[in-house]
Design an enzyme around this catalytic site. Structure first.
Site, PDB file in Angstrom:
ATOM      1  N   HIS A 105      28.884  37.300 -14.563  1.00  0.00           N
ATOM      2  CA  HIS A 105      27.766  38.213 -14.817  1.00  0.00           C
ATOM      3  C   HIS A 105      28.175  39.520 -15.498  1.00  0.00           C
ATOM      4  CE1 HIS A 105      25.025  35.535 -13.011  1.00  0.00           C
ATOM      5  NE2 HIS A 105      25.093  35.941 -11.753  1.00  0.00           N
ATOM      6  N   HIS A 179      18.086  38.960 -12.890  1.00  0.00           N
ATOM      7  CA  HIS A 179      18.535  38.308 -11.662  1.00  0.00           C
ATOM      8  C   HIS A 179      17.628  38.642 -10.466  1.00  0.00           C
ATOM      9  CE1 HIS A 179      21.478  36.521  -8.883  1.00  0.00           C
ATOM     10  NE2 HIS A 179      22.127  36.088  -9.958  1.00  0.00           N
ATOM     11  N   GLU A 313      16.780  32.266 -13.500  1.00  0.00           N
ATOM     12  CA  GLU A 313      17.511  33.012 -14.513  1.00  0.00           C
ATOM     13  C   GLU A 313      17.420  32.283 -15.854  1.00  0.00           C
ATOM     14  OE1 GLU A 313      21.548  33.885 -12.831  1.00  0.00           O
ATOM     15  OE2 GLU A 313      20.635  33.054 -11.015  1.00  0.00           O
TER      16      GLU A 313
END
Length: 348
Positions: A105, A179, A313
């Site tokens: 991420h 997210h 996502e």
């Protein structure tokens, strides 16, 4: 439409601003310029009760210290990059390894952990909060100076539209998503096990024990990964399918979408009547069902437990730089990156 702002807290003596957008139907979206985090989304249930339907915190300290990316913009690259290594145009790059030996991420200073500049754009039927961030060449190991802009637009049609725009002066990687953890029960009254999810997809990406794609695109049809006709989350949690067991009982998988901007993702909670419809121009969606939320976290007074929320996502498939048959996340020098995802909040 109404928009207000106030100080949410401070990071390194810099103020963090909370923006609240309300439309005439009761939809309320709250976000901060730290990580572009969506802190709350309030919608009505079938009885008219206005309640929060996302996981988040009330203080900046909680987001700083212990947040599993609640509500955040994640990037430069969402998901994992194997060993944090990749090659582009004959050059090899090492990005930060913030999850074991892998990159997750965006790394230690990903988009989720920086202060974004903001601009409020007010129109008669919509309000937009525009976040902008300049990521310099070499930040977290990525090549290229990147200008990133993310817009959150709320309108009177009860839509939240997230628009992403990026421009880089070198060939690099870019794959950005949001997210947010959804729980349509309202104010975390229940977990999401009885939420029903529909995804227009008949293929998902198989994972290995380190949650990296194996490269295999698996057939979802007639399995617990087949959401085309709707399926409750608990079916995957109680499944004996090796892929469900692998991710600690549930889902943490990319699904390849069969269509775009055609009600391709629908999440519904029968008890509250709330329904979320997600449309995107991205090729896939990663479904994460909160399989590892249990721990010491307290979410606005509710002790964290597994399956308290789920993420949808929208993005290009993860680790595509090592899987050439996946849609690429390469952004070419001097070319722009543009993508959009729409969330429609309804009641049945």
């Amino acid at each position: 439409m109404d928009v207000t702002k106030e100080v949410f807290g401070y990071i390194d003596d810099q103020p963090v601003t909370l923006y609240t957008i309300k439309n005439d139907n009761g939809l309320q979206v709250e976000c901060i310029n730290y990580g572009g985090i969506i802190t709350k989304i309030l919608t009505t249930d079938r009885d008219g009760n206005l309640e929060n339907i996302v996981l988040g915190y009330d203080t900046i300290q909680e987001y700083e210290k212990n947040s599993p990316y609640f509500g955040a913009v994640v990037g430069r690259v969402a998901g994992r990059i194997k060993e944090g290594k990749f090659s582009l145009e004959g050059n090899t790059y090492q990005v930060t390894q913030n999850e074991n030996q892998h990159h997750l991420h965006g790394g230690y200073k990903g988009f989720s952990q920086v202060l974004w500049d903001t601009n409020v754009i007010e129109k008669e039927n919509e309000v937009t909060i525009e976040f902008s961030y300049f990521s310099p060449d070499g930040e977290d190991g990525y090549p290229g100076n990147l200008q990133m802009n993310v817009k959150y637009t709320v309108n009177h049609d009860n839509e939240l539209i997230i628009s992403y725009y990026g421009f880089c002066d070198q060939t690099s990687l870019l794959n950005v998503t949001n997210h947010t953890y959804f729980n349509l029960s309202g104010n975390l009254k229940r977990d999401v096990l009885d939420h029903e999810l529909t995804i227009n997809s008949d293929k998902f990406i198989e994972l290995n024990e380190e949650l990296l794609p194996t490269g295999k695109i698996a057939d979802a049809r007639n399995t617990v990964f087949d959401f085309r006709k709707g399926r409750k989350i608990r079916e995957g949690v109680h499944s004996t399918h090796p892929q469900n067991i692998l991710v600690k009982k549930g889902y943490d998988h990319p699904f390849l979408l069969n269509a775009n901007h055609q009600n391709e993702i629908i999440l519904a909670d029968q008890d509250s009547g709330r329904t979320l419809i997600v449309e995107t121009d991205e090729p896939s969606v990663v479904l994460y069902t909160g399989n590892k939320l249990e721990g010491e976290l307290s979410i606005r007074g509710t002790k964290a437990r597994n399956y308290l929320g789920l993420c949808l996502e929208t993005q290009a498939p993860p680790d595509s730089i090592h899987q050439p048959h996946f849609q690429s996340a390469i952004i070419k020098k001097g070319k722009s990156y543009e993508t959009k995802t729409k969330y429609l909040f309804t009641v049945e």
